[in-house]
Design an enzyme around this catalytic site. Structure first.
Site, mmCIF file in Angstrom:
data_model
loop_
_atom_site.group_PDB
_atom_site.id
_atom_site.type_symbol
_atom_site.label_atom_id
_atom_site.label_comp_id
_atom_site.label_asym_id
_atom_site.label_seq_id
_atom_site.Cartn_x
_atom_site.Cartn_y
_atom_site.Cartn_z
ATOM 1 N N SER A 124 15.886 112.385 -66.283
ATOM 2 C CA SER A 124 14.534 111.823 -66.429
ATOM 3 C C SER A 124 13.630 112.291 -65.303
ATOM 4 O O SER A 124 14.078 112.521 -64.175
ATOM 5 C CB SER A 124 14.652 110.297 -66.379
ATOM 6 O OG SER A 124 13.387 109.708 -66.222
ATOM 7 N N TYR A 149 18.412 101.854 -62.486
ATOM 8 C CA TYR A 149 18.419 102.792 -63.616
ATOM 9 C C TYR A 149 18.063 104.204 -63.127
ATOM 10 O O TYR A 149 18.771 105.170 -63.395
ATOM 11 C CB TYR A 149 17.433 102.355 -64.713
ATOM 12 C CG TYR A 149 16.958 103.502 -65.556
ATOM 13 C CD1 TYR A 149 17.796 104.064 -66.524
ATOM 14 C CD2 TYR A 149 15.711 104.100 -65.344
ATOM 15 C CE1 TYR A 149 17.384 105.159 -67.259
ATOM 16 C CE2 TYR A 149 15.302 105.198 -66.067
ATOM 17 C CZ TYR A 149 16.134 105.725 -67.030
ATOM 18 O OH TYR A 149 15.736 106.825 -67.735
ATOM 19 N N LYS A 153 20.341 108.041 -62.744
ATOM 20 C CA LYS A 153 19.997 109.410 -63.170
ATOM 21 C C LYS A 153 20.113 110.370 -61.985
ATOM 22 O O LYS A 153 20.662 111.465 -62.106
ATOM 23 C CB LYS A 153 18.577 109.446 -63.758
ATOM 24 C CG LYS A 153 18.435 108.693 -65.063
ATOM 25 C CD LYS A 153 19.279 109.297 -66.188
ATOM 26 C CE LYS A 153 19.202 108.518 -67.472
ATOM 27 N NZ LYS A 153 20.266 108.860 -68.435
HETATM 28 C C1 UD1 Z 1 9.660 104.232 -68.159
HETATM 29 C C2 UD1 Z 1 10.559 104.068 -66.976
HETATM 30 C C3 UD1 Z 1 11.219 105.381 -66.692
HETATM 31 C C4 UD1 Z 1 12.007 105.809 -67.908
HETATM 32 C C5 UD1 Z 1 11.071 105.881 -69.111
HETATM 33 C C6 UD1 Z 1 11.862 106.116 -70.361
HETATM 34 C C7 UD1 Z 1 9.481 102.279 -65.655
HETATM 35 C C8 UD1 Z 1 8.840 101.937 -64.368
HETATM 36 N N1 UD1 Z 1 9.820 103.577 -65.832
HETATM 37 O O1 UD1 Z 1 8.665 105.199 -67.829
HETATM 38 O O2 UD1 Z 1 12.064 105.267 -65.586
HETATM 39 O O3 UD1 Z 1 12.581 107.068 -67.695
HETATM 40 O O4 UD1 Z 1 10.389 104.652 -69.281
HETATM 41 O O5 UD1 Z 1 11.020 106.198 -71.441
HETATM 42 O O6 UD1 Z 1 9.669 101.435 -66.487
HETATM 43 N N2 UD1 Z 1 2.035 100.622 -69.914
HETATM 44 C C9 UD1 Z 1 0.985 99.738 -70.138
HETATM 45 N N3 UD1 Z 1 1.232 98.644 -70.924
HETATM 46 C C10 UD1 Z 1 2.447 98.412 -71.516
HETATM 47 C C11 UD1 Z 1 3.506 99.333 -71.282
HETATM 48 C C12 UD1 Z 1 3.257 100.433 -70.484
HETATM 49 O O7 UD1 Z 1 -0.106 99.919 -69.631
HETATM 50 O O8 UD1 Z 1 2.597 97.385 -72.208
HETATM 51 C C13 UD1 Z 1 1.780 101.822 -69.094
HETATM 52 C C14 UD1 Z 1 2.675 101.923 -67.876
HETATM 53 O O9 UD1 Z 1 2.141 101.236 -66.788
HETATM 54 C C15 UD1 Z 1 2.710 103.436 -67.682
HETATM 55 C C16 UD1 Z 1 2.579 104.002 -69.112
HETATM 56 O O10 UD1 Z 1 2.039 102.935 -69.893
HETATM 57 O O11 UD1 Z 1 1.610 103.856 -66.946
HETATM 58 C C17 UD1 Z 1 3.907 104.397 -69.700
HETATM 59 O O12 UD1 Z 1 4.802 103.319 -69.558
HETATM 60 P P1 UD1 Z 1 6.274 103.347 -70.199
HETATM 61 O O13 UD1 Z 1 6.176 103.712 -71.633
HETATM 62 O O14 UD1 Z 1 6.940 102.057 -69.854
HETATM 63 O O15 UD1 Z 1 6.978 104.559 -69.473
HETATM 64 P P2 UD1 Z 1 7.173 104.831 -67.884
HETATM 65 O O16 UD1 Z 1 6.927 103.615 -67.097
HETATM 66 O O17 UD1 Z 1 6.376 106.034 -67.551
#
Ligand code: UD1
Length: 340
Positions: A124, A149, A153
């Site tokens: 990742s 987690y 990795k």
């Molecule tokens: C997350 C994991 C990462 C993992 C990946 C797998 C965390 C901190 N990181 O990545 O380690 O490898 O998933 O897919 O959880 N967001 C919102 N509202 C929401 C959900 C997300 O604003 O309800 C934003 C988050 O703040 C982020 C972006 O959307 O900026 C993507 O979030 P997400 O899909 O959870 O992925 P990551 O956090 O990048």
């Protein structure tokens, strides 16, 4: 026809990879303990490819069973290892559960299949933390993991690299995914989150279908074009095809070293608000969203330099945000009409 073992083959990325391996002419065997997936995915795969791959319900932490499986499957020529726990928040609450599962399964797998093994490992972009330079290349230093987690990795990559250094017949490619989203064009397979989705795109589709309330955008005060955080979203079918390219590279003996790492992204960053608007545009659905505080552990922005995977792996992402959003939406509607 080479036979490839896909661990975690009923999961989100695993199931799409099974389909692409079949399309590329490989025979596939799946191991999964079904801890975070549904056995019906096997029927769904069958509907897409016209045959049901061999399936073993097996916990890779069970060393004796993994050894017996390997013993009875000596014709397997490559392994793609997806099976792992992946919920960031849960890993903070239950670190030992994550370290035990993600390490034992990897180690048992390598031991069982012996030193002569072609292995593709599911890593990742989380290993980069917040990179100092963007887009981030494979040479960028890894940063201290934000969660157990993420640490699994990082350490798994180290385990593989150190083992490859002393076992020349072990050939490994670690693939560092950016943010996998979307679903198969058939809408027969896709992501199946358990409970409230923690990731952005499944939350968006569940909100749009009425299963959840408004989306909370985690922070709009980042140093980005619109203040929301930036990620490199990649279509899961593109990602699956990269695994086929990695298997092919190992099988052809093309690898430059016996341990290699590749970024898998599109090379383009999108903000949370851009993703929300892309969903609305490509589906015609209106989303409710509110701005909330930043989520702890989130980085501000990350997107990948994909030059190495383009030039060396001979792979490039082809699908854009629009296809990611419309395919994820079609899958959500399929689930509404055909609940699992
Ligand atoms: C997350 C994991 C990462 C993992 C990946 C797998 C965390 C901190 N990181 O990545 O380690 O490898 O998933 O897919 O959880 N967001 C919102 N509202 C929401 C959900 C997300 O604003 O309800 C934003 C988050 O703040 C982020 C972006 O959307 O900026 C993507 O979030 P997400 O899909 O959870 O992925 P990551 O956090 O990048």
């Amino acid at each position: 026809m080479s036979k490839i073992l896909v661990t975690g083959g009923t999961g989100f990325i695993g199931s799409h990879t099974v389909v692409e391996l079949h399309n590329a002419g490989y025979e596939v065997v799946i191991i999964d303990n079904l801890s975070n997936s549904n056995p019906r995915i096997l029927d769904q795969i069958e509907s897409i490819i016209g045959l049901k791959p061999e399936f073993a319900e097996l916990d890779l932490c069970d060393e004796a069973k993994v050894n017996a499986f390997a013993e009875s499957h000596q014709d397997i020529s490559g392994v793609i290892h997806f099976a792992a726990y992946k919920a960031v928040g849960e890993s903070v609450q239950q670190p030992l559960k994550y370290y035990r599962n993600n390490f034992y399964s990897l180690i048992n797998l390598i031991n069982a299949f012996g030193s002569k093994l072609n292995l593709v490992f599911s890593s990742s972009c989380t290993v980069y933390g917040q990179p100092d330079v963007l887009p981030v290349t494979e040479e960028a230093p890894t940063k201290k993991a934000e969660s157990p987690y993420g640490n699994t990795k990082q350490i798994a990559e180290e385990i593989l690299q150190e083992t490859c250094a002393v076992v020349p017949d072990l050939k490994v490619i670690s693939l560092r995914y950016f943010n996998p989203v979307g679903a198969h064009a058939s809408a027969l397979i896709g992501e199946l989150p358990i409970g409230v989705p923690q990731n952005l795109v499944p939350f968006i589709t569940q909100s749009a279908i009425g299963k959840r309330g408004a989306i909370t955008v985690f922070g709009n005060d980042y140093n980005t074009p619109d203040g929301s955080a930036v990620r490199d979203y990649i279509h899961v079918v593109d990602l699956a095809k990269a695994h086929v390219a990695a298997v092919r590279r190992l099988e052809n003996g093309d690898a430059a070293q016996n341990y290699e790492v590749f970024n898998l992204g599109t090379g383009k960053g999108s903000t949370v608000l851009e993703v929300i608007h892309a969903f609305e545009q490509s589906t015609g659905e209106k989303l409710d969203y509110i701005i909330g505080p930043r989520r702890s552990g989130d980085v501000e922005k990350v997107w990948g330099d994909v030059t190495k995977s383009t030039q060396i792996l001979g792979w490039k992402a082809e699908l854009g945000l629009e296809e990611m959003m419309s395919s994820a939406w079609n899958w959500e509607k399929y689930l509404r009409d055909n609940p699992f």
